[in-house]
Enzyme design. Structure first.
Site, mmCIF file in Angstrom:
data_model
loop_
_atom_site.group_PDB
_atom_site.id
_atom_site.type_symbol
_atom_site.label_atom_id
_atom_site.label_comp_id
_atom_site.label_asym_id
_atom_site.label_seq_id
_atom_site.Cartn_x
_atom_site.Cartn_y
_atom_site.Cartn_z
ATOM 1 N N SER A 1 55.064 84.165 -5.655
ATOM 2 C CA SER A 1 55.649 84.125 -4.313
ATOM 3 C C SER A 1 55.337 85.398 -3.543
ATOM 4 O O SER A 1 55.180 86.471 -4.133
ATOM 5 C CB SER A 1 57.164 83.955 -4.466
ATOM 6 O OG SER A 1 57.831 84.196 -3.264
ATOM 7 N N TYR A 11 54.168 83.047 3.364
ATOM 8 C CA TYR A 11 54.786 82.587 4.607
ATOM 9 C C TYR A 11 53.920 83.107 5.749
ATOM 10 O O TYR A 11 53.152 84.052 5.581
ATOM 11 C CB TYR A 11 56.206 83.140 4.724
ATOM 12 C CG TYR A 11 57.157 82.624 3.659
ATOM 13 C CD1 TYR A 11 57.644 81.327 3.718
ATOM 14 C CD2 TYR A 11 57.560 83.434 2.600
ATOM 15 C CE1 TYR A 11 58.520 80.847 2.753
ATOM 16 C CE2 TYR A 11 58.431 82.960 1.635
ATOM 17 C CZ TYR A 11 58.906 81.671 1.720
ATOM 18 O OH TYR A 11 59.761 81.200 0.760
ATOM 19 N N THR A 55 53.964 77.913 2.603
ATOM 20 C CA THR A 55 55.244 77.197 2.640
ATOM 21 C C THR A 55 55.650 76.987 4.090
ATOM 22 O O THR A 55 55.743 77.949 4.862
ATOM 23 C CB THR A 55 56.316 77.998 1.879
ATOM 24 O OG1 THR A 55 55.901 78.081 0.514
ATOM 25 C CG2 THR A 55 57.668 77.315 1.935
ATOM 26 N N LYS A 69 53.085 73.474 1.425
ATOM 27 C CA LYS A 69 54.276 73.146 0.628
ATOM 28 C C LYS A 69 55.453 72.905 1.565
ATOM 29 O O LYS A 69 55.795 73.787 2.366
ATOM 30 C CB LYS A 69 54.592 74.295 -0.329
ATOM 31 C CG LYS A 69 55.881 74.142 -1.115
ATOM 32 C CD LYS A 69 55.969 75.212 -2.183
ATOM 33 C CE LYS A 69 57.239 75.122 -2.988
ATOM 34 N NZ LYS A 69 58.416 75.658 -2.297
ATOM 35 N N HIS A 98 62.283 72.170 -0.821
ATOM 36 C CA HIS A 98 62.601 73.533 -1.271
ATOM 37 C C HIS A 98 63.818 73.519 -2.219
ATOM 38 O O HIS A 98 64.658 74.409 -2.201
ATOM 39 C CB HIS A 98 62.903 74.418 -0.055
ATOM 40 C CG HIS A 98 62.412 75.839 -0.161
ATOM 41 N ND1 HIS A 98 61.293 76.295 0.486
ATOM 42 C CD2 HIS A 98 62.908 76.910 -0.823
ATOM 43 C CE1 HIS A 98 61.138 77.583 0.237
ATOM 44 N NE2 HIS A 98 62.101 77.985 -0.576
HETATM 45 C C1 LIG Z 1 65.761 80.769 -6.786
HETATM 46 C C2 LIG Z 1 64.663 80.064 -6.044
HETATM 47 C C3 LIG Z 1 63.751 80.801 -5.296
HETATM 48 C C4 LIG Z 1 62.706 80.153 -4.624
HETATM 49 N N1 LIG Z 1 61.780 80.897 -3.932
HETATM 50 C C5 LIG Z 1 60.747 80.284 -3.297
HETATM 51 C C6 LIG Z 1 59.739 81.036 -2.631
HETATM 52 O O1 LIG Z 1 59.766 82.274 -2.604
HETATM 53 N N2 LIG Z 1 58.751 80.355 -2.009
HETATM 54 C C7 LIG Z 1 58.686 78.988 -2.015
HETATM 55 O O2 LIG Z 1 57.764 78.418 -1.426
HETATM 56 N N3 LIG Z 1 59.609 78.256 -2.666
HETATM 57 C C8 LIG Z 1 60.624 78.856 -3.307
HETATM 58 N N4 LIG Z 1 61.561 78.105 -3.978
HETATM 59 C C9 LIG Z 1 61.415 76.624 -4.027
HETATM 60 C C10 LIG Z 1 60.613 76.196 -5.269
HETATM 61 O O3 LIG Z 1 59.266 76.574 -5.180
HETATM 62 C C11 LIG Z 1 60.654 74.667 -5.431
HETATM 63 O O4 LIG Z 1 60.219 74.045 -4.247
HETATM 64 C C12 LIG Z 1 62.062 74.155 -5.785
HETATM 65 O O5 LIG Z 1 62.724 75.052 -6.650
HETATM 66 C C13 LIG Z 1 61.977 72.789 -6.450
HETATM 67 O O6 LIG Z 1 63.253 72.293 -6.734
HETATM 68 P P1 LIG Z 1 63.925 72.387 -8.200
HETATM 69 O O7 LIG Z 1 64.400 73.802 -8.348
HETATM 70 O O8 LIG Z 1 65.033 71.414 -8.108
HETATM 71 O O9 LIG Z 1 62.863 72.027 -9.193
HETATM 72 C C14 LIG Z 1 62.615 78.737 -4.648
HETATM 73 C C15 LIG Z 1 63.544 78.003 -5.417
HETATM 74 C C16 LIG Z 1 64.554 78.643 -6.109
HETATM 75 C C17 LIG Z 1 65.511 77.822 -6.926
#
Ligand SMILES: Cc1cc2nc3c(=O)[nH]c(=O)nc-3n(C[C@H](O)[C@H](O)[C@H](O)COP(=O)(O)O)c2cc1C
Length: 381
Positions: A109, A132, A158, A254, A278
């Site tokens: 990320s 981003y 994203t 994404k 997300h």
């Molecule tokens: C704690 C946390 C931090 C995340 N940080 C980012 C991020 O920095 N960039 C991003 O594109 N998605 C981020 N996501 C989303 C994840 O990439 C993903 O889309 C999502 O966790 C999928 O759902 P799930 O946790 O139910 O599998 C984050 C998700 C969580 C839980």
């Protein structure tokens, strides 16, 4: 409870809950508003039943897939997530090493706590860099140049986070970077001294993707200010087209959910889209990616690689998404709770359990390779 006693997502979540201070656990576990989308993401899989075939000779199972030109040994990958060093001192190093060991892609990320260069050195598997869109166009170009130099295979922009989601659990605990805890939050840290000791005796928290531009670690720029001040809400498809051209390799969006946007992603030259809300952390009430998958695959699946994430906790969830036409499936909290519970060993155990579950489910479905999974194997209630 020990790592060897963790047999599924729920066990890892429980071990993480015991280990982490409440504000950090809730940052991972929480989602936006009433968390309706978050719950729906997993529930959506339960509204779909598998219809197996038998007696097909299933000795050898091939779990590999090719997505955006990248060969993966498993049909799942570790989706990019922020701030991993807060969850375990190994942070992204653990995820890069575990994903590399299982031959699958993982995403670093923009808000990662280990540099994309170091992650690249750790894993031999394909690497995604998630970013981003910043107001500072120079910064966007510089990030892509840096990723190219490091040998990153796939750029992932994203697009569902043009502003921060309303995470009410974080408001209640005061979770923010830098920490601005309220009294209840501080108390929750105090009752987890082992985490605090571990955190303080390892290297300090950094955001190496951004720290040459913003001094977040020093407290000058908070994450919420990063979203409101540095990211560009005026971003349009023209900006994406320019970035895709500039990158010149596999480029993925994404957070696409509509057919209209999926078509535009093709027009601007993207090689992949990830259907995602997300993890329910942005727009509550948004449809689950699994519910939306068939519509998107039918419209564009022959022209762009369609992936999905959200709510995936079981091998059978993965099988259902693949049967609908997803090329690969992203994992989020599924690997974050194991990371928090036990670092690299935790993520490896989670990936091994997932590998075994997918392989077993493939055998029970009568399929020996991923391309044999089709909609004939599914019924919706
Ligand atoms: C704690 C946390 C931090 C995340 N940080 C980012 C991020 O920095 N960039 C991003 O594109 N998605 C981020 N996501 C989303 C994840 O990439 C993903 O889309 C999502 O966790 C999928 O759902 P799930 O946790 O139910 O599998 C984050 C998700 C969580 C839980």
């Amino acid at each position: 409870m020990r790592l060897s006693q963790c047999h599924n997502f729920h066990d890892f979540r429980e071990l993480a809950r015991r280990r982490l201070p409440g504000p950090i656990f809730n940052y991972i576990d929480g989602a936006a508003d009433d968390e309706v989308t978050y719950r729906r993401n997993t529930a959506a899989f339960e509204a779909c039943d598998l219809v197996p075939n038998v007696l097909r000779g299933v000795n050898d199972i091939d779990l590999s897939v090719t997505v955006m030109g990248q060969k993966l040994a498993l049909p799942v990958y570790c989706s990019p997530t922020a701030l991993q060093r807060l969850f375990h001192h190994q942070g992204e190093r653990a995820v890069a090493a575990a994903a590399g060991k299982y031959g699958t892609m993982f995403g670093v990320s923009s808000l990662g706590t280990v540099s994309l260069e170091e992650a690249r050195r750790i894993s031999g598997a394909p690497q995604v860099y998630q970013f981003y869109f910043h107001k500072d166009r120079g910064l966007n170009r510089e990030m892509m140049a840096r990723a190219r130099q490091a040998g990153v295979e796939v750029m992932m922009l994203t697009v569902d986070s043009i502003t921060g989601g309303n995470r009410e659990r974080d408001k209640r605990t005061g979770f923010a970077i830098p920490f601005k805890l309220n009294l209840a939050g501080i108390t929750q840290f105090a009752v987890k001294p082992a985490w605090a000791l571990n955190y303080l005796t390892h290297e300090s928290f950094r955001l190496p993707q951004l720290d040459s531009h913003v001094d977040m670690g020093g407290g000058v720029m908070s994450i919420s200010r990063y979203f409101t001040e540095m990211l560009d809400p005026s971003m349009t498809w023209d900006d994406v087209a320019e970035m895709v051209g500039h990158w010149g390799g596999p480029f993925c969006l994404k957070g696409i959910m509509s057919v209209e946007d999926a078509r535009r992603a093709i027009e601007v030259g993207c090689s992949g889209i990830v259907l995602s809300n997300h993890g329910g952390r942005q727009l509550d009430g948004s449809r689950s990616a699994f519910d939306q998958l068939a519509e998107i695959v039918d419209a564009v699946g022959d022209r762009i690689d369609v992936m999905m994430d959200g709510g995936v906790q079981r091998g059978t969830h993965v099988l259902k998404a693949l049967s609908l036409g997803a090329k690969a499936v992203g994992l989020g909290r599924y690997y974050l709770f194991p990371l928090a519970a036990a670092g690299q060993a935790g993520v490896e155990r989670a990936l091994e359990l997932m590998r075994v579950e997918i392989e077993r489910a493939m055998k029970l479905m009568g399929c020996t390779s991923i391309d044999q999974l089709t909609r004939k194997n599914l019924r919706f209630r």
